[in-house]
Design a protein around this motif. Structure first.
Motif, PDB file in Angstrom:
ATOM      1  N   GLN A  77       0.652  -1.120  -0.109  1.00 17.49           N
ATOM      2  CA  GLN A  77       0.259  -0.336   0.253  1.00 17.49           C
ATOM      3  C   GLN A  77       0.910   1.336  -0.099  1.00 17.49           C
ATOM      4  O   GLN A  77       0.593   2.264  -0.651  1.00 17.49           O
ATOM      5  N   GLN A  78       1.965   1.304   0.813  1.00 24.29           N
ATOM      6  CA  GLN A  78       2.729   2.259   0.751  1.00 24.29           C
ATOM      7  C   GLN A  78       3.834   2.646  -0.336  1.00 24.29           C
ATOM      8  O   GLN A  78       3.746   3.376  -0.956  1.00 24.29           O
ATOM      9  N   HIS A  79       4.083   1.776  -0.792  1.00 25.90           N
ATOM     10  CA  HIS A  79       4.558   1.777  -2.565  1.00 25.90           C
ATOM     11  C   HIS A  79       3.989   2.253  -3.367  1.00 25.90           C
ATOM     12  O   HIS A  79       4.933   3.019  -4.346  1.00 25.90           O
ATOM     13  N   ARG A  80       2.528   1.621  -3.396  1.00 27.02           N
ATOM     14  CA  ARG A  80       1.505   2.389  -4.411  1.00 27.02           C
ATOM     15  C   ARG A  80       1.229   4.167  -4.191  1.00 27.02           C
ATOM     16  O   ARG A  80       0.718   4.161  -5.108  1.00 27.02           O
ATOM     17  N   ALA A  81       1.421   4.074  -2.898  1.00 24.79           N
ATOM     18  CA  ALA A  81       1.106   5.198  -2.446  1.00 24.79           C
ATOM     19  C   ALA A  81       2.267   6.513  -2.119  1.00 24.79           C
ATOM     20  O   ALA A  81       2.697   7.113  -1.394  1.00 24.79           O
ATOM     21  N   GLN A  82       3.844   5.887  -2.997  1.00 30.55           N
ATOM     22  CA  GLN A  82       5.061   6.645  -2.570  1.00 30.55           C
ATOM     23  C   GLN A  82       5.379   8.231  -2.900  1.00 30.55           C
ATOM     24  O   GLN A  82       6.429   8.491  -2.412  1.00 30.55           O
ATOM     25  N   GLU A  83       4.374   8.161  -3.095  1.00 29.37           N
ATOM     26  CA  GLU A  83       4.558   9.754  -4.278  1.00 29.37           C
ATOM     27  C   GLU A  83       4.017  10.419  -2.848  1.00 29.37           C
ATOM     28  O   GLU A  83       4.071  12.003  -2.145  1.00 29.37           O
ATOM     29  N   LEU A 102       3.683   7.188   9.758  1.00 31.27           N
ATOM     30  CA  LEU A 102       4.233   7.770   7.976  1.00 31.27           C
ATOM     31  C   LEU A 102       4.157   9.226   8.049  1.00 31.27           C
ATOM     32  O   LEU A 102       2.844   9.797   8.677  1.00 31.27           O
ATOM     33  N   ALA A 103       4.695   9.645   8.185  1.00 29.72           N
ATOM     34  CA  ALA A 103       4.597  11.383   7.425  1.00 29.72           C
ATOM     35  C   ALA A 103       4.263  11.735   5.549  1.00 29.72           C
ATOM     36  O   ALA A 103       4.274  10.875   5.020  1.00 29.72           O
ATOM     37  N   VAL A 104       3.282  11.866   5.690  1.00 36.93           N
ATOM     38  CA  VAL A 104       2.568  12.136   4.266  1.00 36.93           C
ATOM     39  C   VAL A 104       2.567  13.691   4.555  1.00 36.93           C
ATOM     40  O   VAL A 104       2.385  14.256   5.156  1.00 36.93           O
ATOM     41  N   ARG A 105       1.977  13.895   2.661  1.00 38.07           N
ATOM     42  CA  ARG A 105       2.437  15.080   1.845  1.00 38.07           C
ATOM     43  C   ARG A 105       1.270  14.669   0.523  1.00 38.07           C
ATOM     44  O   ARG A 105       1.750  14.218  -0.036  1.00 38.07           O
ATOM     45  N   GLY A 106      -0.073  15.972   0.428  1.00 33.90           N
ATOM     46  CA  GLY A 106      -0.032  15.666  -1.077  1.00 33.90           C
ATOM     47  C   GLY A 106      -2.217  16.066  -0.714  1.00 33.90           C
ATOM     48  O   GLY A 106      -2.023  16.554   0.372  1.00 33.90           O
ATOM     49  N   HIS A 110      -5.801  11.709  -2.027  1.00 35.73           N
ATOM     50  CA  HIS A 110      -5.066  10.690  -1.581  1.00 35.73           C
ATOM     51  C   HIS A 110      -4.918  10.518  -0.538  1.00 35.73           C
ATOM     52  O   HIS A 110      -4.398   9.480   0.012  1.00 35.73           O
ATOM     53  N   ILE A 111      -3.758  10.621   0.985  1.00 39.02           N
ATOM     54  CA  ILE A 111      -3.603  10.769   1.977  1.00 39.02           C
ATOM     55  C   ILE A 111      -5.057   9.766   2.704  1.00 39.02           C
ATOM     56  O   ILE A 111      -4.836   8.912   3.298  1.00 39.02           O
TER      57      ILE A 111
END
Ligand code: NI
Length: 138
Positions: A77-83, A102-106, A110-111
């Motif tokens: 899942q994380q690789h699929r959303a790597q951006e 996970l630190a996420v941005r976008g 999507h997040i």
């Protein structure tokens, strides 16, 4: 930060009493700082409903790494959303349990999708998305 503007607020006395109790228990030095934080919090909530705005957050999950194929599914899942994934911290809490942050941005959608996919996976015991901000405009 821009120019500071002072303004007055009219408020029901009982509501103000509860607000003062709130700011005391949360350690605010004064009402102004507490009001600024409440305003910012509301604006950040708005960012998460605006499809044009870039958001920032963290996804925290707790899971049992012995659960069959779970670690692989979570990594997939994380690789699929790597951006959207800026950084990942993994902590081996004990023999069974792992903590992942996970630190996420976008874009918010999507997040949220990534967060839902991770938290709803079988074997994830608890998870939480913290929706914060890039800080621009606050
Ligand atoms: Ni681990």
């Amino acid at each position: 930060m821009g120019q500071i503007t002072r303004f007055g607020i009219s408020m029901d006395s009982q509501l103000l009493k509860r607000f003062d109790s709130f700011i005391y228990h949360h350690g605010y030095a004064n009402r102004s700082e507490a009001i600024r934080d409440l305003v910012r919090d509301r604006l950040v909530k708005g960012e998460w409903t605006d499809e044009k705005v870039e958001t920032v957050g963290t996804i925290t999950i707790i899971y049992d790494h012995h659960q069959r194929e779970l670690a692989e599914k979570l990594a997939e899942q994380q690789h699929r959303a790597q951006e959207s994934v800026i950084s990942v911290m993994h902590v081996h809490l004990d023999h069974h349990n792992c903590l992942e942050v996970l630190a996420v941005r976008g874009k918010a959608k999507h997040i949220k999708t990534l967060s839902d996919n991770l938290i709803s996976a079988k074997g994830v015991k608890h998870g939480k998305l913290v929706m914060t901000s890039t800080g621009k405009g606050l």
